[in-house]
Design an enzyme around this catalytic site. Structure first.
Site, PDB file in Angstrom:
ATOM      1  N   LYS A  34       0.843  -1.207   0.000  1.00  0.00           N
ATOM      2  CA  LYS A  34       0.000   0.000   0.000  1.00  0.00           C
ATOM      3  C   LYS A  34       0.876   1.255   0.000  1.00  0.00           C
ATOM      4  CE  LYS A  34      -0.099  -0.369   4.994  1.00  0.00           C
ATOM      5  NZ  LYS A  34      -0.607  -1.259   6.038  1.00  0.00           N
ATOM      6  N   ARG A 130      -9.570  -1.072  15.824  1.00  0.00           N
ATOM      7  CA  ARG A 130      -9.664  -0.076  14.768  1.00  0.00           C
ATOM      8  C   ARG A 130     -10.770  -0.544  13.821  1.00  0.00           C
ATOM      9  NH1 ARG A 130      -4.268   0.908  11.364  1.00  0.00           N
ATOM     10  NH2 ARG A 130      -4.825  -1.226  10.796  1.00  0.00           N
ATOM     11  N   TYR A 254      18.364  27.593  11.012  1.00  0.00           N
ATOM     12  CA  TYR A 254      17.186  28.305  11.519  1.00  0.00           C
ATOM     13  C   TYR A 254      17.019  28.133  13.016  1.00  0.00           C
ATOM     14  CZ  TYR A 254      15.493  28.921   6.751  1.00  0.00           C
ATOM     15  OH  TYR A 254      15.357  29.292   5.449  1.00  0.00           O
ATOM     16  N   MET A 302      14.461  23.237   4.260  1.00  0.00           N
ATOM     17  CA  MET A 302      13.652  22.637   3.196  1.00  0.00           C
ATOM     18  C   MET A 302      14.517  21.856   2.201  1.00  0.00           C
ATOM     19  SD  MET A 302      10.941  24.463   0.592  1.00  0.00           S
ATOM     20  CE  MET A 302       9.947  25.211   1.854  1.00  0.00           C
TER      21      MET A 302
HETATM   22  C1  PLP Z   1       0.178  -2.330   6.467  1.00  0.00           C
HETATM   23  C2  PLP Z   1      -0.395  -3.601   6.913  1.00  0.00           C
HETATM   24  C3  PLP Z   1       0.391  -4.767   7.002  1.00  0.00           C
HETATM   25  C4  PLP Z   1       1.882  -4.770   6.805  1.00  0.00           C
HETATM   26  O1  PLP Z   1       2.487  -4.266   7.959  1.00  0.00           O
HETATM   27  P1  PLP Z   1       4.088  -4.269   8.111  1.00  0.00           P
HETATM   28  O2  PLP Z   1       4.289  -3.847   9.505  1.00  0.00           O
HETATM   29  O3  PLP Z   1       4.587  -3.273   7.120  1.00  0.00           O
HETATM   30  O4  PLP Z   1       4.555  -5.629   7.817  1.00  0.00           O
HETATM   31  C5  PLP Z   1      -0.243  -5.951   7.313  1.00  0.00           C
HETATM   32  N1  PLP Z   1      -1.577  -5.999   7.535  1.00  0.00           N
HETATM   33  C6  PLP Z   1      -2.363  -4.894   7.478  1.00  0.00           C
HETATM   34  C7  PLP Z   1      -3.814  -5.027   7.741  1.00  0.00           C
HETATM   35  C8  PLP Z   1      -1.788  -3.666   7.172  1.00  0.00           C
HETATM   36  O5  PLP Z   1      -2.577  -2.573   7.129  1.00  0.00           O
END
Ligand code: PLP
Length: 366
Positions: A34, A130, A254, A302
């Site tokens: 993702k 969640r 800065y 930046m």
């Molecule tokens: C992002 C995600 C993973 C992968 O998690 P990692 O810690 O990157 O291995 C697995 N399952 C779900 C539901 C996720 O949202």
């Protein structure tokens, strides 16, 4: 000459990390890619994982899945948040996607569907709180789905809240709730993110879902026995483009937050928060100059940052600076900056990405 900041993505390291994950858990693997494979570029990452015959790839949403299908990715694809509305189902059918089902509204949408049946991943909330069905809701949800002609295969899944804390027994409690709730089911199971794969073998189940570890970064905040097996896929580098010799008592950058406590040679690096380097990283954070460790001085700008060259007197303009990668794990940089390597990777922007090691080891010339 162009600006020297760049990210190098090593696809051979990706292959190595996948085979390491497979060596820990002899199960089927869902590669989680993702958010553009956590900033690594979803298409090239997916192409390599497909070549390595990964069983499935997972993305957050249908938009991310369509990008992969349009790029020719044929591997089964899973939407980790399922669908948000009924209008996505025709697209899911067209692009051949499966979905996580995590609330009753999604079941109602599926029951009204009249196209091809979908494979679904039924999410149990074992303590993350969640998304997912609570244990007492799980069986009824399962029964509804099993009786729904629009559902093909069902896979039982959950997600861990604290698996990256190797001493925290909350994960074991989640595993127990999962086992207890699903004990009379015969379907395949899927529990583990990277931390689960690396540290909780009792939870491996039939499928694993690693993301970060395939990218060669450890999800654990401290050292872990498997760290040295991971090869970082991303290397973020730039160069020193100016060198200043400052007296003691001189503020840098800065806000004048860092004041030299001795005569200090300072290297100015073409890298800043507009590239994704965290602005909140404080002075003292680790950085490599020609492979040697030194530290960040003063606030990150930046487009630039300043580093201490006192430990590296031979350093000169044009020398390579590694912000993270081989010899400097992103997890360590993230720890200093009060964040996690996931966020560092996802924030990467502006820098050109260069892919190396694309060809399969078998076809690579010696
Ligand atoms: C992002 C995600 C993973 C992968 O998690 P990692 O810690 O990157 O291995 C697995 N399952 C779900 C539901 C996720 O949202």
């Amino acid at each position: 000459m162009s600006r020297p900041a760049k990210a190098t993505i090593n696809l051979s390291a990706l292959r190595h990390n996948l085979s390491f994950a497979r060596s820990l858990a002899g199960n089927k693997v869902i590669g989680v890619i993702k958010a553009d494979a956590y900033g690594h570029g979803a298409i090239p990452i997916a192409q390599v994982l497909q070549e390595e015959q990964i069983d499935c790839l997972a993305v957050a949403c249908i938009e991310e899945a369509i990008v992969l299908r349009e790029a020719g990715i044929k591997t089964p694809l899973l939407l980790l948040e399922g669908f948000y509305g009924s209008d996505e189902l025709p697209l899911m059918e067209y692009y051949n996607l499966s979905a996580v089902i995590q609330q009753k509204e999604q079941i109602e949408i599926l029951q009204k569907w009249s196209g091809k049946p979908f494979d679904i991943w039924l999410k149990l909330d074992t303590g993350m709180h969640r998304i997912g069905f609570l244990p007492e809701e799980y069986k009824p949800a399962y029964t509804q789905l099993r009786n729904c002609p629009n559902v093909n295969r069902i896979i039982l899944m959950t997600h861990f809240a604290c698996a990256d804390e190797s001493e925290n027994d909350y994960t074991q409690q989640q595993i127990d709730i999962f086992r207890q709730t699903t004990k009379n089911f015969t379907e395949e199971t899927c529990l583990c993110n990277s931390a689960g794969v690396m540290h909780w073998p009792q939870a491996h189940g039939d499928w694993i879902r690693p993301g970060l570890m395939m990218l060669g970064s450890s999800p654990f905040n401290g050292p872990h026995e498997h760290d040295h097996q991971l090869q970082p896929v991303m290397e973020l580098t730039s160069q020193i483009f100016a060198i200043r010799k400052l007296n003691a008592g001189v503020p840098i950058s800065y806000g004048a937050t860092y004041v030299t406590d001795r005569p200090t040679t300072v290297g100015v690096v073409a890298m800043g928060y507009a590239d994704g380097y965290p602005r909140h990283a404080p002075s003292g954070g680790p950085v490599l100059v020609n492979g040697q460790r030194t530290r960040v001085l003063g606030r990150i700008s930046m487009d630039m940052m300043t580093v201490d060259l006192n430990p590296i007197p031979e350093a000169k303009i044009g020398d390579t600076v590694t912000l993270w990668g081989k010899g400097l794990p992103a997890t360590e940089v993230a720890h200093h900056a009060g964040t996690i390597s996931y966020e560092l990777f996802c924030n990467l922007k502006r820098v050109p990405i260069q892919y190396v090691g694309r060809s399969n080891a078998k076809s690579e010339k010696p």
